[in-house]
Design an enzyme around this catalytic site. Structure first.
Site, mmCIF file in Angstrom:
data_model
loop_
_atom_site.group_PDB
_atom_site.id
_atom_site.type_symbol
_atom_site.label_atom_id
_atom_site.label_comp_id
_atom_site.label_asym_id
_atom_site.label_seq_id
_atom_site.Cartn_x
_atom_site.Cartn_y
_atom_site.Cartn_z
ATOM 1 N NE ARG A 40 -3.975 -2.076 2.447
ATOM 2 C CZ ARG A 40 -3.490 -3.499 3.313
ATOM 3 N NH1 ARG A 40 -1.614 -3.648 3.779
ATOM 4 N NH2 ARG A 40 -4.453 -3.977 2.826
ATOM 5 C CE LYS A 64 -7.468 -1.106 5.388
ATOM 6 N NZ LYS A 64 -8.412 -1.702 4.265
ATOM 7 C CG HIS A 129 -5.214 1.314 -3.087
ATOM 8 N ND1 HIS A 129 -4.663 1.272 -1.668
ATOM 9 C CD2 HIS A 129 -6.613 0.150 -3.107
ATOM 10 C CE1 HIS A 129 -4.910 0.426 -1.200
ATOM 11 N NE2 HIS A 129 -5.692 -0.083 -2.131
ATOM 12 N NE ARG A 132 -2.833 -3.615 -0.662
ATOM 13 C CZ ARG A 132 -3.018 -4.911 -0.060
ATOM 14 N NH1 ARG A 132 -1.134 -4.470 -0.446
ATOM 15 N NH2 ARG A 132 -3.289 -5.478 0.539
ATOM 16 C CG HIS A 155 -7.684 -9.175 -0.058
ATOM 17 N ND1 HIS A 155 -8.458 -9.531 -1.189
ATOM 18 C CD2 HIS A 155 -7.312 -8.103 1.233
ATOM 19 C CE1 HIS A 155 -8.032 -8.576 -1.104
ATOM 20 N NE2 HIS A 155 -6.927 -7.463 -0.245
ATOM 21 C CE1 TYR A 164 -7.381 -3.264 -3.347
ATOM 22 C CE2 TYR A 164 -5.762 -4.270 -3.558
ATOM 23 C CZ TYR A 164 -5.976 -3.737 -3.321
ATOM 24 O OH TYR A 164 -5.479 -2.661 -2.836
#
Length: 181
Positions: A40, A64, A129, A132, A155, A164
C-alpha cells in the site's frame, strides 16, 4: 473517493514508467516499487534507504492492519533499487519531497505524480491504489494462485481478492460481451 483499476496492459505499464521517468527517477521508482511489491502507498512512503539497502526482503508493520509483512525483493527490483539508492544516505526516505529536509512525499503528492502521468497518456481510473491492484492483477494472471495472492494482501477471502484486482469485473464483462438477446 473514486474507484481505481489495475493496469491490465503491459504496454501501458511501460508507457507509465517512461512518462514517470520524465519527472525523475523518484517518480519512476515509486511506481516500480508499487507495482512489483503490492505494498500500500501508506507502507511505501515511509521506507528509507536502510529498509532496502543490502536487504533480500522488505520487513514492515502494515499501517492499515498493524500486521508484520515480509516481502521478497526480487533480483530485477533489487537491481533497480540499488541503482536508485547508490548516492543516498541510509536514513534518507526513498521518496523524498523536494520541500523540507529529508521528508517523504505525501500520499497526495504520490497521487498527483501518478495521475499526472496517467493524464498525459489518457488513462482513467488511476490512483495510488492502482499500483497495488496492478501487482495483484498480474500476479494472478501469471500464477493463477488466488490463495497466495490472498495471503500476500492479507484478505479474508478469495472472492475479496478477485474483486479487488478486477478479475471479477473482467469475468462479468466477458460474459456480457457476447450476450445479446
Amino acid at each position: 473517493m473514486k474507484y481505481v483499476q489495475p493496469i491490465r496492459n503491459r504496454d501501458i505499464i511501460q508507457k507509465m514508467k517512461n512518462e514517470l521517468l520524465k519527472g525523475g527517477s523518484r517518480n519512476y521508482m515509486l511506481f516500480n516499487i508499487g507495482i512489483n511489491t503490492g505494498l500500500r502507498i501508506s507502507d511505501i512512503l515511509p521506507l528509507k534507504v536502510k529498509d532496502v539497502k543490502d536487504k533480500t526482503h522488505i520487513n514492515i508493520i502494515e499501517k492499515k492492519t498493524s500486521k508484520s509483512k515480509r516481502l521478497l525483493i526480487n533480483t530485477n527490483l533489487k537491481i533497480d533499487i540499488d541503482d536508485y539508492i547508490c548516492n543516498m544516505d541510509n536514513n534518507e526516505f526513498l521518496f523524498k519531497s523536494k520541500k523540507g529536509n529529508n521528508v517523504a512525499i505525501t500520499r497526495i503528492q504520490a497521487y498527483r505524480i501518478l495521475n499526472s502521468a496517467a493524464n498525459e497518456l489518457g488513462i482513467d481510473e488511476i490512483g495510488t491504489h492502482t499500483m497495488r491492484k496492478t501487482f495483484g492483477y498480474w500476479h494472478y494472471k501469471i500464477y493463477k494462485d488466488i490463495a497466495i495472492l490472498q495471503n500476500i494482501f492479507n484478505h479474508s477471502s478469495p472472492s475479496i481478492t478477485l474483486k479487488y484486482i478486477g478479475i471479477t469485473d473482467d469475468i462479468k464483462d466477458k460474459t456480457i460481451e457476447n450476450f445479446y438477446l
